[in-house]
Design a protein around this motif. Structure first.
Motif, PDB file in Angstrom:
ATOM      1  N   THR A  24      37.407  17.032  31.444  1.00 45.46           N
ATOM      2  CA  THR A  24      35.964  16.998  31.653  1.00 45.46           C
ATOM      3  C   THR A  24      35.278  15.768  31.079  1.00 45.46           C
ATOM      4  O   THR A  24      34.212  15.376  31.562  1.00 45.46           O
ATOM      5  CB  THR A  24      35.296  18.241  31.026  1.00 45.46           C
ATOM      6  OG1 THR A  24      35.416  18.177  29.592  1.00 45.46           O
ATOM      7  CG2 THR A  24      35.942  19.530  31.544  1.00 45.46           C
ATOM      8  N   GLY A  25      35.843  15.160  30.035  1.00 43.60           N
ATOM      9  CA  GLY A  25      35.166  14.063  29.369  1.00 43.60           C
ATOM     10  C   GLY A  25      33.949  14.494  28.573  1.00 43.60           C
ATOM     11  O   GLY A  25      33.167  13.661  28.106  1.00 43.60           O
ATOM     12  N   LEU A  26      33.781  15.795  28.383  1.00 47.97           N
ATOM     13  CA  LEU A  26      32.633  16.329  27.650  1.00 47.97           C
ATOM     14  C   LEU A  26      32.945  16.439  26.159  1.00 47.97           C
ATOM     15  O   LEU A  26      34.119  16.463  25.769  1.00 47.97           O
ATOM     16  CB  LEU A  26      32.268  17.713  28.195  1.00 47.97           C
ATOM     17  CG  LEU A  26      31.801  17.787  29.637  1.00 47.97           C
ATOM     18  CD1 LEU A  26      31.625  19.238  30.059  1.00 47.97           C
ATOM     19  CD2 LEU A  26      30.500  17.016  29.835  1.00 47.97           C
ATOM     20  N   PRO A  27      31.912  16.553  25.318  1.00 51.22           N
ATOM     21  CA  PRO A  27      32.169  16.825  23.903  1.00 51.22           C
ATOM     22  C   PRO A  27      32.847  18.186  23.739  1.00 51.22           C
ATOM     23  O   PRO A  27      32.370  19.189  24.281  1.00 51.22           O
ATOM     24  CB  PRO A  27      30.766  16.834  23.281  1.00 51.22           C
ATOM     25  CG  PRO A  27      29.902  16.085  24.245  1.00 51.22           C
ATOM     26  CD  PRO A  27      30.476  16.356  25.603  1.00 51.22           C
ATOM     27  N   VAL A  28      33.948  18.193  23.040  1.00 45.89           N
ATOM     28  CA  VAL A  28      34.695  19.423  22.755  1.00 45.89           C
ATOM     29  C   VAL A  28      34.908  19.495  21.248  1.00 45.89           C
ATOM     30  O   VAL A  28      35.381  18.528  20.639  1.00 45.89           O
ATOM     31  CB  VAL A  28      36.048  19.459  23.491  1.00 45.89           C
ATOM     32  CG1 VAL A  28      36.821  20.728  23.113  1.00 45.89           C
ATOM     33  CG2 VAL A  28      35.871  19.369  24.995  1.00 45.89           C
ATOM     34  N   GLY A  51      42.475  32.714  33.419  1.00 41.74           N
ATOM     35  CA  GLY A  51      41.857  31.614  34.144  1.00 41.74           C
ATOM     36  C   GLY A  51      40.542  31.172  33.557  1.00 41.74           C
ATOM     37  O   GLY A  51      39.702  30.600  34.264  1.00 41.74           O
ATOM     38  N   LYS A  52      40.355  31.418  32.247  1.00 41.60           N
ATOM     39  CA  LYS A  52      39.092  31.023  31.615  1.00 41.60           C
ATOM     40  C   LYS A  52      38.904  29.512  31.592  1.00 41.60           C
ATOM     41  O   LYS A  52      37.812  29.019  31.835  1.00 41.60           O
ATOM     42  CB  LYS A  52      39.030  31.558  30.175  1.00 41.60           C
ATOM     43  CG  LYS A  52      39.043  33.050  30.025  1.00 41.60           C
ATOM     44  CD  LYS A  52      38.881  33.454  28.578  1.00 41.60           C
ATOM     45  CE  LYS A  52      39.864  32.796  27.654  1.00 41.60           C
ATOM     46  NZ  LYS A  52      41.277  33.130  27.942  1.00 41.60           N
ATOM     47  N   SER A  53      39.956  28.775  31.247  1.00 38.95           N
ATOM     48  CA  SER A  53      39.807  27.334  31.072  1.00 38.95           C
ATOM     49  C   SER A  53      39.364  26.617  32.341  1.00 38.95           C
ATOM     50  O   SER A  53      38.481  25.751  32.280  1.00 38.95           O
ATOM     51  CB  SER A  53      41.110  26.731  30.538  1.00 38.95           C
ATOM     52  OG  SER A  53      41.371  27.200  29.224  1.00 38.95           O
ATOM     53  N   PRO A  54      39.934  26.922  33.511  1.00 37.57           N
ATOM     54  CA  PRO A  54      39.408  26.285  34.730  1.00 37.57           C
ATOM     55  C   PRO A  54      37.942  26.612  34.977  1.00 37.57           C
ATOM     56  O   PRO A  54      37.190  25.766  35.471  1.00 37.57           O
ATOM     57  CB  PRO A  54      40.303  26.855  35.839  1.00 37.57           C
ATOM     58  CG  PRO A  54      41.569  27.223  35.145  1.00 37.57           C
ATOM     59  CD  PRO A  54      41.158  27.699  33.789  1.00 37.57           C
ATOM     60  N   LEU A  55      37.511  27.828  34.621  1.00 33.53           N
ATOM     61  CA  LEU A  55      36.101  28.164  34.774  1.00 33.53           C
ATOM     62  C   LEU A  55      35.253  27.360  33.803  1.00 33.53           C
ATOM     63  O   LEU A  55      34.166  26.873  34.167  1.00 33.53           O
ATOM     64  CB  LEU A  55      35.880  29.661  34.559  1.00 33.53           C
ATOM     65  CG  LEU A  55      34.418  30.124  34.601  1.00 33.53           C
ATOM     66  CD1 LEU A  55      33.775  29.794  35.949  1.00 33.53           C
ATOM     67  CD2 LEU A  55      34.306  31.616  34.299  1.00 33.53           C
ATOM     68  N   VAL A  56      35.714  27.191  32.559  1.00 35.29           N
ATOM     69  CA  VAL A  56      34.979  26.388  31.582  1.00 35.29           C
ATOM     70  C   VAL A  56      34.829  24.955  32.099  1.00 35.29           C
ATOM     71  O   VAL A  56      33.758  24.353  32.002  1.00 35.29           O
ATOM     72  CB  VAL A  56      35.682  26.417  30.213  1.00 35.29           C
ATOM     73  CG1 VAL A  56      35.081  25.381  29.267  1.00 35.29           C
ATOM     74  CG2 VAL A  56      35.583  27.806  29.595  1.00 35.29           C
ATOM     75  N   ALA A  57      35.914  24.385  32.644  1.00 36.26           N
ATOM     76  CA  ALA A  57      35.852  23.027  33.182  1.00 36.26           C
ATOM     77  C   ALA A  57      34.864  22.954  34.343  1.00 36.26           C
ATOM     78  O   ALA A  57      34.084  22.003  34.452  1.00 36.26           O
ATOM     79  CB  ALA A  57      37.243  22.574  33.622  1.00 36.26           C
ATOM     80  N   TRP A  58      34.902  23.948  35.221  1.00 29.13           N
ATOM     81  CA  TRP A  58      33.959  23.984  36.358  1.00 29.13           C
ATOM     82  C   TRP A  58      32.520  24.057  35.845  1.00 29.13           C
ATOM     83  O   TRP A  58      31.646  23.328  36.338  1.00 29.13           O
ATOM     84  CB  TRP A  58      34.273  25.191  37.236  1.00 29.13           C
ATOM     85  CG  TRP A  58      33.372  25.311  38.434  1.00 29.13           C
ATOM     86  CD1 TRP A  58      33.602  24.822  39.691  1.00 29.13           C
ATOM     87  CD2 TRP A  58      32.088  25.963  38.482  1.00 29.13           C
ATOM     88  NE1 TRP A  58      32.544  25.120  40.518  1.00 29.13           N
ATOM     89  CE2 TRP A  58      31.597  25.819  39.805  1.00 29.13           C
ATOM     90  CE3 TRP A  58      31.308  26.647  37.552  1.00 29.13           C
ATOM     91  CZ2 TRP A  58      30.364  26.336  40.208  1.00 29.13           C
ATOM     92  CZ3 TRP A  58      30.088  27.152  37.943  1.00 29.13           C
ATOM     93  CH2 TRP A  58      29.614  27.006  39.256  1.00 29.13           C
TER      94      TRP A  58
END
Length: 341
Positions: free
Chosen positions: A122-126, A65-72
Motif C-alpha cells: 500500500t505504501g501507507l503508514p503502518v 482474508g482480512k489483509s487484502p480487505l485492509v489493503a483495499w
C-alpha cells in the motif's frame, strides 16, 4: 497432521471428539463477556481517536482474508481524500521498541509478516504495537486522518467507529462453538452488533447457517472475492501478467497462512498443476522448506513472500491478489464515514 491441524479440521468440520471441551468453552464465553462488560461500563479504559477508526477483524481462528480487505480499504480511502494509517498487533514479530513504524525494508521478525506485506503493497503508514491504542495515537500524531485497525475486533481498548468482520466463505463459522471446543473467538451473536459482515469467497458447508441465524434481522452480508492480479518473481520483484505463465509446470506450492487450501484452490483455478505443501499460519520459513528433490518452480503467497527473500530459490514466484467488493459496499462506506466526520 499435528495436533493443531487435527483440532482445526475438527473445529471446522464438526467432529464429535471436541464435544467434551464444551464446558471449557462456556467458561471462555463468561470470561470474554465479563471483559467486554468491563470496557462497556468504564472499568477498563478505552482510548478514542480524534479521527475515524475502522476495525477489520474476525471472530474465528485462522485466515479469512482480512489483509487484502485492509489493503483495499487503504487504497479506497486515499481515493476519497483521506490520509489513512494502518495499526496492527504484529503477530509473529517482536520489535526492539514500540510503536514500530513499518517500512518496506523492515525485518519481518520485528514487524510480523502481515504488517510488512501491507506496508509493501500500500505504501501507507503502518505501525505495529501490541497496545493498538498507542499505535493508533502514534499514527494520528503523524498526520493520519483515519485509522484502519488490522485484526483488532477483540482489542477493545481502542475505540472504533466502524467494525467490519471477515468470514471465510469455505469454512464459515465451523461448528459454531467458542474456543477450545470450536474456532470462535467470540460467540456468533457478536455478528449482529458489527457494522458489516463480509464473506470472502463462495459459501459452502453447514457453518453458514450459523451466520444467517446470528444476522437474522440485520442487513445481509457483503460478498467479497480475491482476484489474482499478477505474478511477481521474488528474487528481483519483476511483475508479469497472469498469462502466459512465466514459469513451467508443474510447480511446488507453499502456503504458511491460516487456510492454505484457499491458496491452492486459487492456483488450481488458474490451471496451475503441482504438489501442494500446507504449512502452519505465520510459519517461519527456512531454506529447508525450499529444498525439493526436483527443480520445479515454487509458488508462494504474498504474505509468505516477506519472510522468504533470504531462503528461497531463484525460481520462486509470488501470486499477487486483490480484494474485489461490490459498489453497494463502497456507497455504504462513504455514507457511513460522512455520518461520523
Amino acid at each position: 497432521m499435528n495436533l493443531a491441524e487435527r483440532w482445526s479440521q475438527a473445529a471446522y468440520q464438526g467432529s464429535r471428539w471436541l464435544v467434551p471441551l464444551r464446558p471449557l468453552a462456556a467458561v471462555y464465553r463468561q470470561i470474554i463477556a465479563r471483559r467486554a462488560h468491563a470496557y462497556a461500563v468504564g472499568r477498563k479504559p478505552v482510548w478514542r481517536a480524534p479521527v475515524p477508526v475502522i476495525v477489520v477483524g474476525n471472530i474465528t481462528l485462522g485466515g479469512t482474508g482480512k489483509s487484502p480487505l485492509v489493503a483495499w480499504l487503504g487504497r479506497w480511502l486515499v481515493e476519497q481524500g483521506y490520509k489513512p494509517g494502518i495499526v496492527s498487533r504484529g503477530y509473529g514479530g517482536k520489535a526492539p521498541t514500540y510503536p514500530l513504524e513499518v517500512t518496506p525494508d523492515t525485518c519481518a521478525s520485528h514487524s510480523g509478516d502481515e504488517p510488512l506485506m501491507l506496508a509493501q503493497q500500500t505504501g501507507l503508514p503502518v505501525v505495529v504495537d501490541p497496545q493498538r491504542a498507542r499505535g493508533a495515537e502514534y499514527l494520528v500524531a503523524s498526520g493520519c486522518t483515519i485509522i484502519i485497525s488490522d485484526d483488532g475486533l477483540q482489542h477493545l481498548a481502542l475505540g472504533r467507529d466502524i467494525e467490519l468482520v471477515v468470514i471465510d466463505g469455505a469454512r464459515g463459522l465451523g461448528n459454531g462453538q467458542c474456543l477450545p471446543a470450536g474456532p470462535l473467538r467470540e460467540p456468533a451473536k457478536r455478528l449482529a452488533y458489527v457494522d458489516k459482515v463480509i464473506i470472502n469467497g463462495s459459501e459452502s458447508g453447514a457453518g453458514h447457517s450459523k451466520i444467517n441465524d446470528a444476522l437474522e434481522a440485520s442487513t445481509p452480508p457483503v460478498k467479497m472475492s480475491l482476484a489474482p492480479s499478477a505474478w511477481r518473481r521474488l528474487s528481483d520483484g519483476k511483475r508479469l501478467p497472469l498469462s502466459p505463465l512465466p514459469f513451467e509446470l508443474p510447480v511446488h506450492g507453499l502456503a504458511g497462512i491460516g487456510h492454505p487450501q484457499r491458496f491452492f484452490s486459487t492456483l488450481e483455478a488458474l490451471g496451475i498443476e503441482g504438489s501442494w505443501h500446507p504449512l502452519g499460519d505465520h510459519h517461519r520459513f527456512s531454506a529447508a522448506d525450499f529444498a525439493f528433490d526436483d527443480p520445479r518452480p515454487v509458488v508462494i503467497t504474498a504474505k509468505d513472500a516477506v519472510k522468504c527473500h533470504d531462503v528461497a530459490g531463484p525460481e520462486t514466484w509470488v501470486l499477487e491478489v486483490e480484494a474485489l467488493l461490490p459498489a453497494d459496499f463502497e456507497h455504504w462506506l462513504a455514507a457511513r464515514l460522512l455520518s461520523i466526520t
